[in-house]
Design a protein around this motif. Structure first.
Motif, PDB file in Angstrom:
ATOM      1  N   ILE A 226       7.235  -7.492  -3.067  1.00 40.18           N
ATOM      2  CA  ILE A 226       6.723  -8.738  -3.620  1.00 40.18           C
ATOM      3  C   ILE A 226       5.667  -9.363  -2.716  1.00 40.18           C
ATOM      4  O   ILE A 226       4.890 -10.218  -3.123  1.00 40.18           O
ATOM      5  CB  ILE A 226       7.891  -9.725  -3.854  1.00 40.18           C
ATOM      6  CG1 ILE A 226       7.470 -10.855  -4.796  1.00 40.18           C
ATOM      7  CG2 ILE A 226       8.445 -10.269  -2.545  1.00 40.18           C
ATOM      8  CD1 ILE A 226       8.635 -11.701  -5.266  1.00 40.18           C
ATOM      9  N   ASP A 227       5.645  -8.928  -1.463  1.00 34.31           N
ATOM     10  CA  ASP A 227       4.667  -9.429  -0.488  1.00 34.31           C
ATOM     11  C   ASP A 227       4.070  -8.239   0.255  1.00 34.31           C
ATOM     12  O   ASP A 227       4.368  -8.014   1.433  1.00 34.31           O
ATOM     13  CB  ASP A 227       5.351 -10.413   0.479  1.00 34.31           C
ATOM     14  CG  ASP A 227       4.418 -10.920   1.559  1.00 34.31           C
ATOM     15  OD1 ASP A 227       3.190 -10.898   1.330  1.00 34.31           O
ATOM     16  OD2 ASP A 227       4.914 -11.326   2.630  1.00 34.31           O
ATOM     17  N   PRO A 228       3.244  -7.438  -0.419  1.00 39.09           N
ATOM     18  CA  PRO A 228       2.707  -6.218   0.208  1.00 39.09           C
ATOM     19  C   PRO A 228       1.848  -6.478   1.432  1.00 39.09           C
ATOM     20  O   PRO A 228       1.694  -5.594   2.273  1.00 39.09           O
ATOM     21  CB  PRO A 228       1.883  -5.579  -0.928  1.00 39.09           C
ATOM     22  CG  PRO A 228       1.583  -6.695  -1.869  1.00 39.09           C
ATOM     23  CD  PRO A 228       2.765  -7.607  -1.794  1.00 39.09           C
ATOM     24  N   ASP A 229       1.310  -7.689   1.558  1.00 39.54           N
ATOM     25  CA  ASP A 229       0.491  -8.023   2.727  1.00 39.54           C
ATOM     26  C   ASP A 229       1.328  -8.481   3.915  1.00 39.54           C
ATOM     27  O   ASP A 229       0.779  -8.802   4.973  1.00 39.54           O
ATOM     28  CB  ASP A 229      -0.525  -9.112   2.370  1.00 39.54           C
ATOM     29  CG  ASP A 229      -1.529  -8.652   1.329  1.00 39.54           C
ATOM     30  OD1 ASP A 229      -1.836  -7.444   1.319  1.00 39.54           O
ATOM     31  OD2 ASP A 229      -1.991  -9.482   0.518  1.00 39.54           O
ATOM     32  N   ARG A 230       2.654  -8.555   3.723  1.00 40.30           N
ATOM     33  CA  ARG A 230       3.600  -8.921   4.782  1.00 40.30           C
ATOM     34  C   ARG A 230       3.238 -10.245   5.444  1.00 40.30           C
ATOM     35  O   ARG A 230       3.188 -10.360   6.668  1.00 40.30           O
ATOM     36  CB  ARG A 230       3.686  -7.809   5.827  1.00 40.30           C
ATOM     37  CG  ARG A 230       4.162  -6.469   5.300  1.00 40.30           C
ATOM     38  CD  ARG A 230       5.540  -6.506   4.702  1.00 40.30           C
ATOM     39  NE  ARG A 230       6.540  -6.994   5.664  1.00 40.30           N
ATOM     40  CZ  ARG A 230       7.850  -7.088   5.406  1.00 40.30           C
ATOM     41  NH1 ARG A 230       8.310  -6.759   4.226  1.00 40.30           N
ATOM     42  NH2 ARG A 230       8.677  -7.535   6.327  1.00 40.30           N
ATOM     43  N   ARG A 231       3.041 -11.260   4.629  1.00 43.19           N
ATOM     44  CA  ARG A 231       2.787 -12.601   5.158  1.00 43.19           C
ATOM     45  C   ARG A 231       4.072 -13.341   5.479  1.00 43.19           C
ATOM     46  O   ARG A 231       4.054 -14.396   6.109  1.00 43.19           O
ATOM     47  CB  ARG A 231       1.959 -13.399   4.139  1.00 43.19           C
ATOM     48  CG  ARG A 231       0.551 -12.871   3.919  1.00 43.19           C
ATOM     49  CD  ARG A 231      -0.031 -13.364   2.612  1.00 43.19           C
ATOM     50  NE  ARG A 231       0.698 -12.816   1.469  1.00 43.19           N
ATOM     51  CZ  ARG A 231       0.340 -12.988   0.189  1.00 43.19           C
ATOM     52  NH1 ARG A 231      -0.721 -13.710  -0.095  1.00 43.19           N
ATOM     53  NH2 ARG A 231       1.049 -12.457  -0.798  1.00 43.19           N
TER      54      ARG A 231
END
Length: 353
Positions: A226-231
């Motif tokens: 759900i957060d592929p950018d790993r924020r």
């Protein structure tokens, strides 16, 4: 009526509470079946049924036994009726709430739902059941994103309609309960504010919650789905533990506090320590064969607590990669050795050395 956030932050300091004669909170899973397949949830995993099963609803006779076990111990602060599945798929859910309220076993009763199921009869039943808090997960206000996350054909507008119906029935009956707490996982985008605007007319409280990776079992990266950018910062305390919507304080700690405060009963009667332990790796008992008191004061849970106190959680497959311990603001890291000893001795079974 206190807001959901206020309910979760209104508690004495942990040092003054431990050791406990009974759990502060108990989570009972009405079902592990779900009509969604959310990408960030273990239910979407191919191995879910094998690891979390058998799949089905909680037996009502067993639920009655659980309530009686609680009554014999005292009174919980909170009874939560949810787990890995969608609670409203269990046709006995309203009756479960009523029986919990009639038994007087908890200060408050909460159900967490995806909000997909609602009609006038159900809304009326909920308002008269004694339910205190309905916690609703809204996965997106954008239809395309909602479909991608949930794997369903339902539209977010339907969730809004369902909640509008419940709110209308509740208000027409002159009731303040159930309190409607709506939350969405942080999107790190303008959608957050749009969510507030879209749902504030049907909710009593709206919040953004930090994504979490459940227990990180076998290194499965559910947040990445759900957060592929790993924020996501997994050391953030969850928003329902504080007021406001600003940046949350770091919850980094070594000792998980959950084993000292609460228990979770799966729909098949297996008792685990943590709500995010979907694969039952923190199993400490079976409510079908033991009383809640035997489990809470038993040797299995005592050993599990000692494992965490001695910072050996890497020994448990459901704990070794878990970051959910950061989501709770409670902290036991700086307890003195005599405090740890007192806690462990308090929970030891009579007759054990």
């Amino acid at each position: 009526m206190r807001s959901f956030t206020e309910k979760n932050i209104d508690r004495r300091p942990l040092r003054e509470l431990l050791p406990l004669d009974m759990p502060l909170g108990l989570t009972v899973e009405p079902t592990n079946l779900c009509n969604f397949r959310c990408v960030q949830c273990p239910v979407s995993l191919a191995e879910f049924a094998a690891e979390a099963g058998p799949l089905g609803h909680l037996d009502m006779e067993l639920y009655g036994k659980i309530l009686e076990d609680v009554r014999r111990m005292g009174r919980l602060n909170h009874l939560q009726l949810y787990g890995d599945g969608e609670p409203f798929l269990n046709p006995n859910l309203v009756e479960m709430i009523r029986r919990g309220r009639d038994a007087g076993v908890a200060g408050s009763i909460t159900v967490t739902t995806n909000g997909s199921v609602m009609n006038h009869k159900l809304a009326t039943g909920l308002v008269t059941s004694g339910l205190d808090y309905l916690r609703v997960s809204v996965y997106s206000i954008y239809p395309e994103r909602f479909a991608r996350i949930t794997g369903s054909r339902l539209k977010p507008a339907r969730i809004h309609e369902n909640l509008r119906l419940l709110r209308s029935v509740r208000d027409s009956m002159g009731s303040a309960a159930p309190f409607l707490y709506l939350k969405m996982i942080d999107t790190y985008s303008a959608e957050n504010e749009e969510f507030f605007s879209a749902f504030q007319d049907v909710a009593d409280e709206v919040n953004i919650e930090t994504p979490m990776n459940w227990n990180g079992y076998r290194g499965i990266d559910l947040i990445g789905r759900i957060d592929p950018d790993r924020r996501t910062d997994e050391t953030l305390v969850q928003g329902y533990h504080r007021r406001g919507r600003g940046r949350l304080p770091s919850g980094f700690k070594e000792v998980c506090t959950t084993p000292f405060l609460a228990l979770n009963i799966k729909r098949d009667g297996v008792v685990v320590v943590c709500i995010v332990d979907w694969n039952k790796g923190t199993r400490v008992g079976d409510i079908r064969r033991q009383s809640l008191s035997e489990i809470w004061l038993g040797e299995e849970l005592r050993r599990f607590r000692e494992m965490h106190i001695r910072q050996r959680r890497h020994e448990n497959p459901s704990c070794q990669n878990c970051r959910f311990l950061y989501a709770n603001p409670d902290n036991m890291d700086n307890f003195a050795e005599d405090a740890y000893r007192k806690i462990l001795e308090h929970t030891r079974e009579p007759g054990l050395p």
